[in-house]
Design a protein around this motif. Structure first.
Motif, PDB file in Angstrom:
ATOM      1  N   VAL A 198       0.835  -1.201   0.000  1.00  0.00           N
ATOM      2  CA  VAL A 198       0.000   0.000   0.000  1.00  0.00           C
ATOM      3  C   VAL A 198       0.872   1.254   0.000  1.00  0.00           C
ATOM      4  N   ALA A 199       1.901   1.257   0.847  1.00  0.00           N
ATOM      5  CA  ALA A 199       2.776   2.427   0.924  1.00  0.00           C
ATOM      6  C   ALA A 199       3.473   2.689  -0.402  1.00  0.00           C
TER       7      ALA A 199
ATOM      8  N   HIS B 174      -7.853  15.020  10.853  1.00  0.00           N
ATOM      9  CA  HIS B 174      -9.017  15.351  10.034  1.00  0.00           C
ATOM     10  C   HIS B 174      -8.747  15.068   8.561  1.00  0.00           C
ATOM     11  N   PHE B 175      -9.723  14.444   7.927  1.00  0.00           N
ATOM     12  CA  PHE B 175      -9.744  14.297   6.480  1.00  0.00           C
ATOM     13  C   PHE B 175     -10.583  15.418   5.887  1.00  0.00           C
TER      14      PHE B 175
ATOM     15  N   GLU C  57      -1.995   9.820   4.939  1.00  0.00           N
ATOM     16  CA  GLU C  57      -1.654  10.379   3.633  1.00  0.00           C
ATOM     17  C   GLU C  57      -1.875   9.347   2.520  1.00  0.00           C
ATOM     18  N   TRP C  58      -1.503   8.093   2.783  1.00  0.00           N
ATOM     19  CA  TRP C  58      -1.764   7.046   1.787  1.00  0.00           C
ATOM     20  C   TRP C  58      -3.268   6.941   1.530  1.00  0.00           C
ATOM     21  N   ASN C  59      -4.028   6.964   2.601  1.00  0.00           N
ATOM     22  CA  ASN C  59      -5.488   6.901   2.483  1.00  0.00           C
ATOM     23  C   ASN C  59      -6.008   8.022   1.587  1.00  0.00           C
TER      24      ASN C  59
ATOM     25  N   ARG D 265      -7.600  15.239   1.510  1.00  0.00           N
ATOM     26  CA  ARG D 265      -6.393  15.709   2.168  1.00  0.00           C
ATOM     27  C   ARG D 265      -6.473  15.379   3.660  1.00  0.00           C
ATOM     28  N   PHE D 266      -5.319  15.280   4.305  1.00  0.00           N
ATOM     29  CA  PHE D 266      -5.267  15.008   5.746  1.00  0.00           C
ATOM     30  C   PHE D 266      -4.469  16.084   6.441  1.00  0.00           C
ATOM     31  N   THR D 267      -4.967  16.532   7.596  1.00  0.00           N
ATOM     32  CA  THR D 267      -4.233  17.467   8.440  1.00  0.00           C
ATOM     33  C   THR D 267      -4.310  16.995   9.890  1.00  0.00           C
TER      34      THR D 267
END
Length: 543
Positions: free
Chosen positions: A240-241, A283-284, A470-472, A297-299
């Motif tokens: 996955v990575a 958070h997405f 981030e992968w997600n 995006r992820f933060t």
């Protein structure tokens, strides 16, 4: 005289004390009333969450009764809504936001009726024939029989998925009688991940299972064991990575292309991130750019820096709820805020338990706006802008008069006061849809896309790290964009992983789901796919 003066003074003091006590009692009564209303709302939410449907159903008869009374009052006061404003929203006419119906079963009249009966099986499925002969056709009596036809009935059956040992054989050749010429052998085919055991089809299957079907890697590990192959979670995680790293430049190109969109809808949802002591909160975010891209995006934090960073340099419309995390974006970037009527309606729905009369009247106004929006949906953007504005402006004018009047009468800090305050404070953003026929009334499209993370969160509970998040975000961006353009995600990810290894970086946007169907028609993409053994891998025979 002094005695009378003393007595009079004493009586006046007692009156003042009684008035003070009465004022305090009235204040306490109001405060307890607010607490009672808030408790009633929370109790109703809890009951609906446990026992009932979460959809915001409203009785259309009750809504229309309150709405008609308000329209008549406004008409007598000189605020004239259009003639259609008093018409009750018909069932199925789009009078409510997506996912919100005016009454239970209210949309059945306009819903397409599907034919009953047995479903016809798709033509693309493989066919296996099983021929059943009568006993008379199995022995010596068969010579006296003549076959005159057959009856065919179909049954949908399942064959378990299976792994394939794909052997890539590279024969060696030498020139006869000339050993000095050396050995000739084909080059090793490019693999999406160098020295990886998995081919692109298996890699795509793992990605789709995890991020589209919400199967965590530990469940996939157990499924693979049932199919006779042990693949550890650490191995699957490494795959996955590596795939996310390969696909990240493509998603980055999609993000750059999204900055030219006409309108971007944005929303966010929380997620737990695994840590040593306890899970942290992250958070997405989702950004829906027109009908082109869906980006996640992820933060680590839910603050104003995230939206500002995502949309830096963007000039256009941004549709969002009234969260304060967008203040810096609207203040510093050259974007135009578009409000969400679904959020406004939800606040009036939450006030139904404490003030049904006023809440029903407000919902009636909002339903009328949605009815106008649907009635003009099939028009070209320029005509839709004009006709939707012509029909909606009188309704909005009447609604504004009603809001300002009720704002003076509503109990402060009550649910109905909060709903009215939200509508008045966000009025400019809420009425922005009048400027352009391409703008939507609500932000439901981004909320629907966020369901991918919300449903997945119930299965995998948390992400293992910031890198995992981030992968997600990278892979779900591609899967969601595939759904937006009607593309099957497994085949897309398989082919994209094959092409990315040799695709020119300056043309990577051509591999985005937005351009995918056109890209596959180009000779260049077909030749690159044909040059690798992976697409030519034969399908496994049914077991």
């Amino acid at each position: 005289m002094s005695n009378h003066r003393v007595v009079g003074t004493s009586v006046e003091e007692q009156i003042r004390e009684l008035k003070d006590k009465l004022a305090r009692a009235a204040h306490e009564r109001d405060e307890y009333r607010k607490l009672y209303e808030l408790a009633s709302i929370e109790l109703e939410r809890l009951r609906r969450h446990i026992y009932g449907q979460k959809a915001e159903h409203v009785d259309p008869a009750q809504t229309q009764l309150a709405f008609d009374a308000i329209v008549q009052l406004l008409a007598s006061a000189g605020a004239q809504p259009d003639a259609g404003a008093t018409k009750p929203p018909e069932a199925g006419d789009g009078a409510a936001p997506d996912g919100i119906s005016g009454a239970p079963g209210g949309g059945d009249k306009g819903r397409q009726v599907r034919p009953h009966g047995r479903q016809k099986l798709p033509e693309h499925l493989p066919v296996e024939r099983i021929e059943l002969l009568p006993p008379e056709a199995r022995d010596e009596r068969a010579t006296a029989l003549v076959r005159i036809g057959e009856e065919v009935s179909e049954t949908l059956e399942w064959r378990p998925a299976s792994f394939v040992r794909l052997q890539i054989v590279r024969p060696k050749f030498a020139v006869k009688g000339e050993p000095e010429q050396g050995v000739t052998i084909a080059d090793i085919p490019d693999s999406p991940i160098p020295r990886c055991l998995a081919g692109p089809g298996l890699l795509a299957h793992v990605l789709v299972s995890k991020y589209a079907d919400h199967l965590p890697l530990h469940r996939q590990e157990k499924m693979f064991e049932r199919w006779g192959l042990h693949l550890s979670r650490s191995t699957l995680c490494g795959w996955v990575a590596a795939c996310a790293d390969k696909l990240a430049p493509l998603v980055g190109a999609m993000a750059n292309d999204a900055l030219s969109a006409h309108c971007i809808a944005i929303d966010a949802t929380g997620v737990l991130v695994q840590a040593k002591d306890k899970c942290r909160r992250g958070h997405f975010w989702v950004l829906v750019a027109d009908r082109d891209h869906v980006l996640f995006r992820f933060t680590p934090h839910h603050n104003q820096d995230g939206p500002k960073a995502f949309l830096r340099g963007y000039k256009g419309y941004v549709q969002a709820d009234a969260s304060n995390v967008y203040e810096k974006l609207f203040r510093t970037e050259q974007v135009t805020e578009v409000g969400c009527w679904a959020h406004g309606r939800r606040k009036f729905f939450e006030a139904m338990t404490s003030d049904p009369q006023r809440a029903s009247a407000a919902i009636g106004f909002i339903q009328k706006l949605y009815a106008i929006d649907k009635a003009t949906r099939e028009l070209p953007p320029s005509r839709r802008t004009e006709q939707r504005r012509t029909a909606a402006e009188p309704v909005l004018a009447a609604f504004r008069v009603w809001l300002e009047t009720e704002d003076l009468l509503a109990l402060p800090r009550s649910p109905i006061a909060a709903a009215i305050g939200y509508a008045l404070n966000q009025w400019t953003a809420l009425t922005r849809f009048l400027e352009d026929g391409r703008l939507r009334l609500d932000n439901n499209r981004s909320e629907l896309e966020l369901r991918r993370e919300a449903v997945g969160r119930k299965n995998w509970l948390f992400v293992g790290s910031k890198d995992g998040a981030e992968w997600n975000a990278t892979i779900v961006s591609l899967i969601a964009s595939c759904a937006l353009h009607g593309i099957e995600p497994w085949a897309y990810l398989r082919d994209a992983l094959i092409l990315l290894r040799t695709w020119p970086p300056e043309r990577v946007i051509e591999l985005a789901p937005k351009s995918w169907k056109q890209t596959l028609e180009n000779t260049d993409a077909r030749q690159r796919l044909a040059a690798t053994p992976w697409p030519r891998a034969p399908a496994a025979a049914p077991s």
